[in-house]
Design a protein around this motif. Sequence first.
Motif, PDB file in Angstrom:
ATOM      1  N   UNK A 182       0.835  -1.179   0.000  1.00 10.65           N
ATOM      2  CA  UNK A 182       0.000   0.000   0.000  1.00 10.65           C
ATOM      3  C   UNK A 182       0.879   1.241   0.000  1.00 10.65           C
ATOM      4  N   UNK A 183       0.254   2.388  -0.240  1.00 10.89           N
ATOM      5  CA  UNK A 183       1.025   3.612  -0.392  1.00 10.89           C
ATOM      6  C   UNK A 183       1.789   3.941   0.888  1.00 10.89           C
ATOM      7  N   UNK A 184       3.110   4.120   0.797  1.00 10.78           N
ATOM      8  CA  UNK A 184       3.898   4.485   1.974  1.00 10.78           C
ATOM      9  C   UNK A 184       3.482   5.865   2.484  1.00 10.78           C
ATOM     10  N   UNK A 185       3.511   6.037   3.790  1.00 12.26           N
ATOM     11  CA  UNK A 185       3.094   7.311   4.388  1.00 12.26           C
ATOM     12  C   UNK A 185       4.009   8.455   3.983  1.00 12.26           C
ATOM     13  N   UNK A 186       5.272   8.140   3.662  1.00 17.40           N
ATOM     14  CA  UNK A 186       6.221   9.192   3.305  1.00 17.40           C
ATOM     15  C   UNK A 186       6.275   9.459   1.799  1.00 17.40           C
ATOM     16  N   UNK A 208      -2.433  14.985  -7.307  1.00 19.88           N
ATOM     17  CA  UNK A 208      -1.834  14.116  -6.296  1.00 19.88           C
ATOM     18  C   UNK A 208      -2.776  13.920  -5.113  1.00 19.88           C
ATOM     19  N   UNK A 209      -3.497  14.981  -4.733  1.00 18.47           N
ATOM     20  CA  UNK A 209      -4.451  14.876  -3.627  1.00 18.47           C
ATOM     21  C   UNK A 209      -5.559  13.881  -3.952  1.00 18.47           C
ATOM     22  N   UNK A 210      -6.089  13.966  -5.199  1.00 16.68           N
ATOM     23  CA  UNK A 210      -7.135  13.031  -5.608  1.00 16.68           C
ATOM     24  C   UNK A 210      -6.562  11.623  -5.734  1.00 16.68           C
ATOM     25  N   UNK A 211      -5.352  11.516  -6.240  1.00 20.76           N
ATOM     26  CA  UNK A 211      -4.662  10.227  -6.385  1.00 20.76           C
ATOM     27  C   UNK A 211      -4.548   9.522  -5.031  1.00 20.76           C
ATOM     28  N   UNK A 212      -4.130  10.272  -4.009  1.00 19.38           N
ATOM     29  CA  UNK A 212      -3.959   9.695  -2.668  1.00 19.38           C
ATOM     30  C   UNK A 212      -5.300   9.249  -2.102  1.00 19.38           C
ATOM     31  N   UNK A 213      -6.326  10.121  -2.202  1.00 21.47           N
ATOM     32  CA  UNK A 213      -7.644   9.792  -1.644  1.00 21.47           C
ATOM     33  C   UNK A 213      -8.250   8.579  -2.342  1.00 21.47           C
ATOM     34  N   UNK A 215      -6.815   6.011  -4.042  1.00 27.56           N
ATOM     35  CA  UNK A 215      -6.184   4.711  -3.770  1.00 27.56           C
ATOM     36  C   UNK A 215      -6.246   4.340  -2.299  1.00 27.56           C
ATOM     37  N   UNK A 216      -6.365   5.344  -1.410  1.00 31.18           N
ATOM     38  CA  UNK A 216      -6.547   5.038   0.011  1.00 31.18           C
ATOM     39  C   UNK A 216      -7.911   4.407   0.245  1.00 31.18           C
ATOM     40  N   UNK A 217      -8.937   4.932  -0.444  1.00 30.75           N
ATOM     41  CA  UNK A 217     -10.294   4.397  -0.294  1.00 30.75           C
ATOM     42  C   UNK A 217     -10.409   3.003  -0.906  1.00 30.75           C
ATOM     43  N   UNK A 218      -9.637   2.733  -1.950  1.00 29.71           N
ATOM     44  CA  UNK A 218      -9.667   1.435  -2.616  1.00 29.71           C
ATOM     45  C   UNK A 218      -8.748   0.411  -1.959  1.00 29.71           C
ATOM     46  N   UNK A 219      -7.819   0.888  -1.121  1.00 28.25           N
ATOM     47  CA  UNK A 219      -6.821  -0.025  -0.557  1.00 28.25           C
ATOM     48  C   UNK A 219      -5.878  -0.556  -1.618  1.00 28.25           C
ATOM     49  N   UNK A 220      -5.571   0.276  -2.600  1.00 31.29           N
ATOM     50  CA  UNK A 220      -4.738  -0.160  -3.734  1.00 31.29           C
ATOM     51  C   UNK A 220      -3.328  -0.531  -3.278  1.00 31.29           C
ATOM     52  N   UNK A 221      -2.756  -1.476  -4.001  1.00 30.13           N
ATOM     53  CA  UNK A 221      -1.368  -1.892  -3.759  1.00 30.13           C
ATOM     54  C   UNK A 221      -0.606  -1.868  -5.077  1.00 30.13           C
ATOM     55  N   UNK A 222       0.605  -1.319  -5.041  1.00 26.76           N
ATOM     56  CA  UNK A 222       1.453  -1.258  -6.227  1.00 26.76           C
ATOM     57  C   UNK A 222       2.867  -1.696  -5.848  1.00 26.76           C
ATOM     58  N   UNK A 223       3.558  -2.270  -6.819  1.00 24.75           N
ATOM     59  CA  UNK A 223       4.976  -2.574  -6.643  1.00 24.75           C
ATOM     60  C   UNK A 223       5.829  -1.319  -6.782  1.00 24.75           C
ATOM     61  N   UNK A 224       5.328  -0.356  -7.595  1.00 24.58           N
ATOM     62  CA  UNK A 224       6.083   0.870  -7.846  1.00 24.58           C
ATOM     63  C   UNK A 224       5.109   2.044  -7.824  1.00 24.58           C
ATOM     64  N   UNK A 225       5.097   2.777  -6.722  1.00 31.56           N
ATOM     65  CA  UNK A 225       4.163   3.895  -6.582  1.00 31.56           C
ATOM     66  C   UNK A 225       4.563   5.095  -7.435  1.00 31.56           C
ATOM     67  N   UNK A 226       5.839   5.246  -7.715  1.00 32.41           N
ATOM     68  CA  UNK A 226       6.277   6.325  -8.609  1.00 32.41           C
ATOM     69  C   UNK A 226       5.682   6.138  -9.995  1.00 32.41           C
ATOM     70  N   UNK A 227       5.741   4.888 -10.485  1.00 31.65           N
ATOM     71  CA  UNK A 227       5.177   4.596 -11.807  1.00 31.65           C
ATOM     72  C   UNK A 227       3.666   4.753 -11.803  1.00 31.65           C
ATOM     73  N   UNK A 228       3.007   4.414 -10.676  1.00 30.55           N
ATOM     74  CA  UNK A 228       1.548   4.550 -10.579  1.00 30.55           C
ATOM     75  C   UNK A 228       1.123   6.008 -10.685  1.00 30.55           C
ATOM     76  N   UNK A 229       1.866   6.891 -10.049  1.00 27.37           N
ATOM     77  CA  UNK A 229       1.538   8.319 -10.132  1.00 27.37           C
ATOM     78  C   UNK A 229       1.775   8.851 -11.548  1.00 27.37           C
ATOM     79  N   UNK A 230       2.838   8.385 -12.202  1.00 26.32           N
ATOM     80  CA  UNK A 230       3.086   8.785 -13.595  1.00 26.32           C
ATOM     81  C   UNK A 230       1.902   8.399 -14.484  1.00 26.32           C
TER      82      UNK A 230
END
Length: 269
Positions: A182-186, A208-213, A215-230
Amino acid sequence: MEITMSNIAYIDFDPQSAREERLVADTDNGYTRLANELYEQVNFVDLNRNELKVIHTIIRKTYGFNKKSDRISDSQIVEKTNLSRQAVNFAKNSLLRMHVLLMDGNRIGINKVLSEWDIRECHRKSDSVRKTMTKVVTETMKDLSQFPGHTKDIITKDKKDNIKIVPAIPKNVAKKINKATQQPSEFTPSEKHTALANELGVDLLSEFAVFVDYHASKGSKFKNWDAALNTWLRNAVKFGIKPRSASHRMTENFNEKHYGVSDIPVWME
């Protein structure tokens, strides 16, 4: 024909007749003169089996001949300890690192200054490193071996230069690398994200604010969060819309909808 008793041989089959020769230790056959403090220190410190064998052999080869040190080869220690040459060399070097043994030119002996013995855990790191490297090399060779048989039979001279050895990644490390989280807090946008947002003409902070909200609501998990934001930033331009979390969804306002005018039935006129 007469047979006399003197021509007959008798064999004793009693197993007790074949007795093994007893081996008894006796100081008349020689002894090793050793200080009690040194003997007690050897028994007290935490040395492994091979190190104890080596140190006892060196004591026998030095103090046993009234010498403080002597030229003692590894082959002599192998003969007395029944260890391999590699095991003898490794144990001897370990004792030298811990200042239990001292080298004087090509002569070796026990360090009588017991306070200088430095037997700590840090000196034994090489043991664990050797075991780890042996395990990694073994696993690597298993992965590289695609054919049964000895490497001498399958690796020819013309193929030898084309072999590329890839270092093996330990399994426990590989699992951590490939595991989605899941998305790291930092986690925050990087300079690369800023550059991409500027290139796409996207408001990075808003997205980024919408992105965080979302995936937090979905409980999304990624291997690479940098690539997910891109990917999120590119999709914002590609589709012109953004996925919304449950908290951002709005109910449809039916009052503002125009559904036309219904004809009035004749019986109601």
